[in-house]
Design an enzyme around this catalytic site. Structure first.
Site, short mmCIF file in Angstrom:
data_model
loop_
_atom_site.label_atom_id
_atom_site.label_comp_id
_atom_site.label_asym_id
_atom_site.label_seq_id
_atom_site.Cartn_x
_atom_site.Cartn_y
_atom_site.Cartn_z
N HIS A 18 -8.06 -5.07 -0.27
CA HIS A 18 -6.73 -4.47 -0.11
C HIS A 18 -5.98 -4.99 1.12
CE1 HIS A 18 -3.68 -1.40 -0.50
NE2 HIS A 18 -3.97 -0.88 0.67
N ASP A 58 -8.60 -6.47 -4.63
CA ASP A 58 -8.33 -5.10 -4.17
C ASP A 58 -9.10 -4.10 -5.02
OD1 ASP A 58 -7.17 -2.68 -3.26
OD2 ASP A 58 -5.22 -3.63 -2.98
N SER A 68 0.84 -1.19 0.00
CA SER A 68 0.00 0.00 0.00
C SER A 68 0.88 1.25 0.00
CB SER A 68 -0.95 -0.05 1.21
OG SER A 68 -1.97 0.92 1.13
#
Lengths: 385, 385
Positions: free
Chosen positions: B366, B336, B165
């Site tokens: 995610h 995601d 991320s």
């Protein structure tokens, strides 16, 4: 406010109280429908339902069509004799797919709304706005109110009930609650029951408003409106109405013209240097704040969260079995990430008759049900022959 | 606060100032890195970067690994000698994929964070918290600060820089900013540049905090914290971290135990009757509010919005050409919806060397980059042989 003590049975007799509706297409009217018992057990007194209509009801009242608006939509489906564009102008009007020279089209404002129907900004019997006292209502309550309106208008059954998004949910509720009064139900970009994700996004929107200090628990009508909270709710919602690809193609990482998002002028409390997509959402927020009541936004959002055609009716197959005899048209937007095509598939698969799910091809996302007029017109060709 | 006047060039000389780091795995430390010139042109004085480490740096300093945390993550990657579980405990530790018996693992807190590095809750040179005065920082600023930390620790190059991320974005920035200092970059569930949609969701989160009256423009440290606003920001974010399917499977339309969401007790200002997914998000919000600073949330969110590996470096191919020689591992989470697999594909396709995009198979969304330890361990096998 004039109240009525009229009590209507669940499936009322249908004396055509005012069969010849004067034409005045797209002009707001309303009807008193009396006290309304709510699904929660409470009763809402003196309910008024606002509506617009287009065309004329024929003598045997067989050509009536109900168009159901979405969350922040209004009764103003088509321009008609008004000065204002309608939100489905290309679909509804003389010579359009829903031809108002042949059909009598009605659009009612949701119970709890702010476009003329009784809602939190309406005056309660004590002379003050309902505000925080306005009760929780469900989509079924709204549909029951609309059935009363139909009675008032002398409409025993609808040739079709048509809606997208929250309007599609109401079209479905109509078909299941009053199957003998609905010939065709058109359910666009909607679902059988609001999902966990839809509820989660709705909660965030409700909190955005409730946390605005100007909200004051819902009793703000004597002061500033909770504009910042309502605007934030709209931003959250609007993102979900559009696809990632659409936002990317339109805005990418561009700066709002004249602003510099990657600069020392950005940061906590200084967020005036925006990306273009921020400016776009600011604009969407400002537009809604100008036209919509924050309490209505909450009431209708809560009503949408409550949407579950199964409630009190067994599983989905059993619930939908009540609508045997109703013809269904189900369509999903290919890029919809709020009302996923899979949810339309789930609905269609549980209907009494085999029903295909049409795809509205669009990269825009959920809002395509408002935009893809040609495709929706084509879908409706079989019903509006 | 001790400040340093140390000035470091963009690619500094690397005298091992303190080569033998005492072991004390997973315990928070920090280093002063001096004044830091920011990408915006401002200078942040007396910057401190907090970090934890695990294992020992070997004599030729060839076994160092940098693990980059995500937006609200911390330096506490693994339990080590502490009493607290780490967020990648299954991946980092003795005998794990990133084996702390063989590698010297470092995790630094982001510049602007609230886990020990200089951020808005830190004390400025005038003795008061930075608060609203904390400057806008970018991920590149953070990476530059981390390079100074590496200098301080005697780490000339990293065997690998690993992140998911926002941590993946920093791993990428490391590879492009300091290619000679990075052997492998592992970019999980991330992208080359924050997209319009990511910016849109970030704006909503920032506004949720800024609109909390307790935020007071960012200068709230002498009063109540903007808990409601930070909690709402977390709810918006958390929905995006999970997939629709995961929320549906876990919560569906269930009521929070003991509560009745479809009842007269729900409605404006009375939202205590919750669906279970609302209770879940309330819990996620409360947890974050207890552990995270609202100003840091904004500063880091703004930094993430600024992420664009291309800025000032031409198109994506040109920008990534700077990282020639760095080995890349790119992986996307199949479900995601915040960092779409297509964004990992776009990144990988523009890398100097042909690079496959690995899929982390998960229905969770995610957050799988935090959860799918076995799959990530397998991905890292080639690098951490």
């Amino acid at each position: 406010m004039v109240t009525s003590d009229l009590e209507t049975a669940a499936v009322p007799e249908l004396p055509a109280r005012q069969p010849a509706v004067a034409r005045g297409d797209g002009l707001l009217r309303d009807r008193q429908i009396g006290n309304l018992g709510l699904e929660s057990g409470l009763e809402l007194p003196g309910v008024r339902i606002a509506y617009e209509s287009w065309g004329r009801l024929n003598p045997d009242a067989s050509n009536a069509v109900l168009i159901q608006h979405a969350l922040t939509g209004s009764t103003h489906v088509a321009r008609g004799d008004s000065d204002e564009a309608g939100w489905w102008d290309g679909l509804v009007g003389p010579g359009q797919a829903i031809d108002t020279e042949r059909y009598f089209v009605v659009a009612a404002n949701l119970l709890g709304g702010c476009y003329g129907s009784t809602g939190p900004s309406s005056i309660a019997p004590d002379g003050a706005p309902w505000g925080s006292r306005f009760p929780f209502v469900t989509l079924r309550d709204s549909v029951r109110a609309e059935a009363r309106l139909a009675d008032e208008l002398g409409i025993g059954h609808w040739h079709a009930v048509v809606g997208g998004s929250m309007g599609g949910a109401r079209a479905l509720e109509w078909a299941v609650s009053y199957p003998e009064r609905v010939r065709h139900a058109v359910v666009l970009a909607s679902c059988a029951a609001s999902t966990a994700e839809q509820i989660a996004l709705a909660q965030a929107q409700v909190l955005a408003i409730e946390q605005d200090p100007d909200f004051r628990g819902g009793d703000y009508y004597d002061g500033p409106i909770p504009a910042a909270g309502l605007g934030l709710a709209r931003r959250i919602a609007h993102i979900s109405y559009r696809s990632e690809a659409e936002l990317g193609q339109r805005f990418g990482r561009s700066a709002q013209p004249g602003e510099a998002p990657v600069s020392s002028r950005r940061g906590p409390g200084r967020g005036a240097q925006r990306y273009q997509v921020e400016g776009y959402l600011d604009h969407q927020a400002a537009k809604l704040v100008q036209r919509f009541d924050a309490n209505s936004y909450i009431v209708l959002t809560e009503a949408l969260m409550s949407h579950d055609v199964r409630r009190g009716r067994g599983d989905l197959h059993s619930a939908l079995a009540r609508a045997a005899g109703v013809g269904f048209t189900v369509a999903a937007v290919s890029s919809d990430r709020l009302y996923l095509p899979a949810q339309s598939e789930e609905l269609a698969a549980a209907l009494p008759e085999p029903t295909p799910v049409h795809r509205i091809a669009s990269d825009v996302g959920h809002d395509a049900f408002l935009l893809e007029i040609a495709q929706i017109s084509a879908l409706l060709g079989e019903i509006f022959t």
